[in-house]
Design an enzyme around this catalytic site. Structure first.
Site, mmCIF file in Angstrom:
data_model
loop_
_atom_site.group_PDB
_atom_site.id
_atom_site.type_symbol
_atom_site.label_atom_id
_atom_site.label_comp_id
_atom_site.label_asym_id
_atom_site.label_seq_id
_atom_site.Cartn_x
_atom_site.Cartn_y
_atom_site.Cartn_z
ATOM 1 N N CYS A 1 45.457 -60.516 -60.300
ATOM 2 C CA CYS A 1 44.978 -59.161 -60.609
ATOM 3 C C CYS A 1 43.670 -59.240 -61.401
ATOM 4 C CB CYS A 1 46.020 -58.381 -61.418
ATOM 5 S SG CYS A 1 46.249 -58.982 -63.100
ATOM 6 N N CYS B 1 43.675 -61.085 -64.667
ATOM 7 C CA CYS B 1 43.550 -62.548 -64.554
ATOM 8 C C CYS B 1 42.074 -62.935 -64.657
ATOM 9 C CB CYS B 1 44.116 -63.035 -63.227
ATOM 10 S SG CYS B 1 45.835 -62.623 -62.933
ATOM 11 N N ASP C 1 3.298 -51.215 -48.921
ATOM 12 C CA ASP C 1 2.010 -51.885 -48.787
ATOM 13 C C ASP C 1 1.596 -51.771 -47.314
ATOM 14 O OD1 ASP C 1 -0.177 -53.732 -49.455
ATOM 15 O OD2 ASP C 1 0.942 -55.130 -48.192
ATOM 16 N N ASP D 1 4.854 -57.668 -49.123
ATOM 17 C CA ASP D 1 5.056 -58.999 -48.547
ATOM 18 C C ASP D 1 4.115 -60.053 -49.099
ATOM 19 O OD1 ASP D 1 2.664 -58.150 -47.356
ATOM 20 O OD2 ASP D 1 3.037 -59.378 -45.580
ATOM 21 N N ASP E 1 1.332 -58.008 -54.028
ATOM 22 C CA ASP E 1 2.374 -56.995 -54.205
ATOM 23 C C ASP E 1 3.363 -57.369 -55.304
ATOM 24 O OD1 ASP E 1 1.363 -55.571 -51.980
ATOM 25 O OD2 ASP E 1 2.491 -56.862 -50.622
#
Length: 744
Positions: free
Chosen positions: A21, A24, A431, A632, A636
């Site tokens: 559970c 635990c 971008d 990318d 950026d």
């Protein structure tokens, strides 16, 4: 076991065994965090994994394991293959299945005797005792072992609740079976509750079995990724062809591939030509031609030709291994809401124990003739029905399925916090170059200010300057002239001017290459006809680069970067999802306007430096918007780091992907909306799970305690409580699994 070392801290992920559970998981975390040398410990109850950051010079994995074993659990510190882990899990599941079946078979006659023939047969109680004992002591042994391990450290979890409820009921029944005269002499009936003990354990084991089966399905994405790597490889060593295990391949080995083979390692083609299915990385259905010098990635499929490649990255260093590691870490991480749930789960069991004791006392004091029986049954019902399993499963199962669903669709999510946070985004910044456009620009036009100048020499100087730059536009110019056989000269001075262009000296003369802003900044005059030509090219969505010396503009070059076919559709999908879309670029205003119009973006900013992009992100944030940034490139990275949610295109630079919360393996803007939809669906599922988990306990615990009895005479049977508890856990996992069919 996955391990990553940074500085003096090692971050490892270990499989955990023995958890039942959320309490635990909380116990393991608190015990490890209290250990010297452990900086952080997070347990994923649904995934049965432990992520721990520790100082290896202070504490070792063996000591970590000993700490966990002290409280009744175990972690696997030995390096195991996925197949070995699956075999262990399958063996554990089969063992649970066997115990469940035997418990159900034995519980059925106990239930019939106890419910329909109680008191009919003189030997009935003894028969139920004989049938219930193996259910309790063998099938239910795990609950008592776990409860005792917790009790030694004054802790409690689900095992405690089950062990107390069934143990008390069994001992009470055993006493009344062996010595019924004790209650008979006092005018009371010696009730037995063997059927409650047997059915409770059978139901809980059945619920656990169904839960484990469902949780196994929630991690199917990892198994699919693992299945992309072959087990054996053909290599060429000392002019001999050998078939070896994938683990034995070394960097530099020559690997042989036949049609239909999966690529086993990341490598470079050295001979042969073929077509490779790279859809697991790019999502593109069309195969890609590969020839000597091209790179291949593990997990992709060789379709037609035979070839040889040299292994460059093997094992855990391949792109596929990197993706698997990202998915595993994300599935094992915790969403912010889980921290609150963990705190609740940590104190939930002690509170339930207190409520159960209070229930018993109230029934003893205010109960009727059968007060002792009713007090005992109500206390047992409270202990059984209040198991916090559903609460512990609510968040991690949804996260596991959500992250896995994303991975199957080429959306790699860094962690649970990133997945949860993306649903709040209401503005997306894109971008232009490489994100909206292909990022593969090519030279289309060259206009000279003076046709009589020595163009060949000036072109060589222009080419030599661009050869020094890593900007995509510069690379396009470099490729254009390189294919013409142009040779680069070495400048005596070179400087990159961020967001503007470059400058260089050749034979004592200073030259500039860049945008119009650079010429204005350097006070370099530009002939009108050259400016007019630049405007016409920009209106055609082409990027313009000026070439000049210190006194005048010499030429203008046009570079075209085509818009990706899916960009307009992707932007429309974002807008349909309720996102405000903005385009930012360092390009000129005319080109930006043309591209924005082409893809349907109403808001755009041009001629921006990297810090300008980050400033624009902050501006939107100051207006109350939650900003997602999609990029990318290196330029950026600052804006990605500033945004609330950062999304990197998978074909971009490593630094962009390192900063990003989400990486799109397919450079396709349609998946930005898909990532946001996935986040929203996952968070909605988490909220549904938590609502029902809390609602279940808030409603069921008072009913189990007998709150309705004074008004309706209804008293919840412990057997029904056991069934309800099992059903709650299975329903939460089942609700999370619905994410697998979510359309992105």
């Amino acid at each position: 076991m996955a391990t990553l070392t940074k500085g003096k801290v090692t971050k490892s992920t270990f499989p955990v065994e023995g958890m039942s559970c959320a309490s635990c998981a909380s116990s393991i975390e608190s015990m490890l965090r209290a250990r010297e040398g452990v900086q952080e410990a997070n347990v994923n109850f649904a995934g049965k994994t432990l992520q721990v950051a520790y100082e290896p010079q202070t504490v070792t994995p063996v000591q970590l394991r000993e700490t966990v074993q002290e409280i009744g659990f175990d972690i696997l510190i030995e390096k195991k293959t996925q197949e070995e882990l699956e075999e262990r899990q399958a063996a554990a599941l089969n063992n649970l299945k066997r115990k469940t079946l035997i418990a159900v078979v034995l519980a059925l006659p106990v239930f019939i005797l106890g419910m329909f023939f109680h008191g009919t047969f003189a030997w009935g109680n003894w028969a139920m005792l004989v049938l219930t004992a193996p259910i309790l002591l063998w099938a239910g042994q795990r609950f008592f072992v776990g409860a005792w391990a917790q009790a030694k450290y004054f802790r409690a979890n689900m095992d405690t609740l089950v062990a107390l409820s069934t143990g008390i009921a069994f001992l009470f029944s055993l006493f009344n079976t062996v010595y019924p005269e004790f209650f008979l002499s006092r005018g009371l009936l010696p009730h037995v509750y063997y059927e409650a003990v047997a059915v409770i354990i059978a139901f809980i084991l059945l619920g656990k079995y169904l839960e484990e089966n469902a949780k196994d399905r929630s991690s199917s994405a990892i198994k699919k990724l693992m299945g992309l790597q072959p087990k054996t490889v053909r290599v060429l060593r000392d002019q001999s062809e050998l078939e070896i295990k994938i683990e034995e391949v070394q960097v530099g080995d020559k690997v042989l591939l036949l049609p239909g083979d999966r690529v086993p390692v990341d490598g470079e083609v050295v001979s042969g030509t073929t077509y490779v299915d790279e859809s697991m990385l790019s999502g593109e259905p069309l195969p890609v031609q590969k020839q000597p010098g091209d790179l291949l990635y593990a997990g992709t499929i060789n379709q037609k030709g035979s070839l040889q490649l040299v292994a460059r990255k093997t094992g855990g260093e391949t792109m596929l291994a990197h993706i698997i590691r990202l998915v595993q870490e994300a599935q094992g991480s915790k969403a912010p809401v889980q921290k609150l749930v963990d705190k609740i789960a940590g104190i939930f069991v002690p509170i339930v124990l207190a409520i159960a004791l209070l229930t018993f006392v109230v029934w003893i004091v205010f109960g009727g003739e059968a007060y002792l029986s009713e007090a005992l049954l109500s206390m047992i019902s409270v202990l059984v029905i209040a198991c916090p399993c559903a609460l512990g499963l609510a968040t991690p199962t949804a996260i596991m399925v959500g992250v896995g669903r994303g991975a199957e669709n080429g959306i790699l999510i860094k962690d649970a916090e990133s997945l949860e946070g993306a649903h709040k985004a209401d503005a997306v910044i894109l971008d232009k170059t490489g994100t909206i456009t292909l990022g593969k620009p090519s030279v289309t036009d060259a206009v000279w200010a003076d046709e009589t100048v020595e163009q060949e020499h000036l072109e060589k100087l222009f080419f030599s300057m661009e050869a020094q730059s890593e900007h995509p536009i510069a690379q396009a110019i470099y490729t254009f002239y390189k294919e013409k056989g142009q040779q680069a000269l070495q400048p005596t001075y070179f400087n990159s001017l961020t967001g503007l262009g470059v400058e260089a000296d050749f034979d004592g003369v200073r030259y500039f290459s860049g945008n119009e802003k650079l010429l204005r900044q350097q006070h370099i005059p530009t002939p009108d006809h050259l400016l007019q030509a630049a405007r016409q090219l920009q209106e055609m969505a082409k990027t313009v680069i000026f070439f000049a010396d210190a006194t005048k503009a010499l030429a203008v070059f046009a570079v075209s970067d085509p818009v990706k076919p899916a960009s307009a559709e992707g932007i429309k999908a974002m807008q349909d999802a309720g996102l405000d879309v903005y385009m930012l670029t360092g390009d000129n205003k005319q080109t930006a306007a043309a591209v924005a119009k082409q893809v349907g973006v109403a808001h755009y900013q041009a001629e921006l430096l990297p810090n300008d992009k980050a400033a624009f992100v902050k501006q939107l944030q100051s207006e109350g918007k939650v900003v997602a940034m999609v990029g990318d490139g290196i330029n950026d990275a600052q804006a990605l780091a500033t945004a609330d949610v950062s999304i990197a295109m998978g074909q971009g630079t490593d630094i962009a992907m390192e900063v990003a919360n989400i990486t799109l393996m397919r450079s396709d803007l349609r998946h930005v909306a898909g990532a946001v939809k996935l986040s929203r669906a996952t968070v909605q599922t988490i909220h549904q799970n938590l609502f029902w988990a809390f609602f279940y306990n808030i409603i069921c615990i008072p009913v189990a305690a007998g709150l309705l009895y004074p008004f309706t005479g209804f008293l919840l049977s412990p057997m029904v409580a056991g069934a309800a508890m099992a059903l709650s856990s299975v329903s939460v996992v089942g609700n999370s699994l619905r994410l697998r069919s979510k359309k992105l």
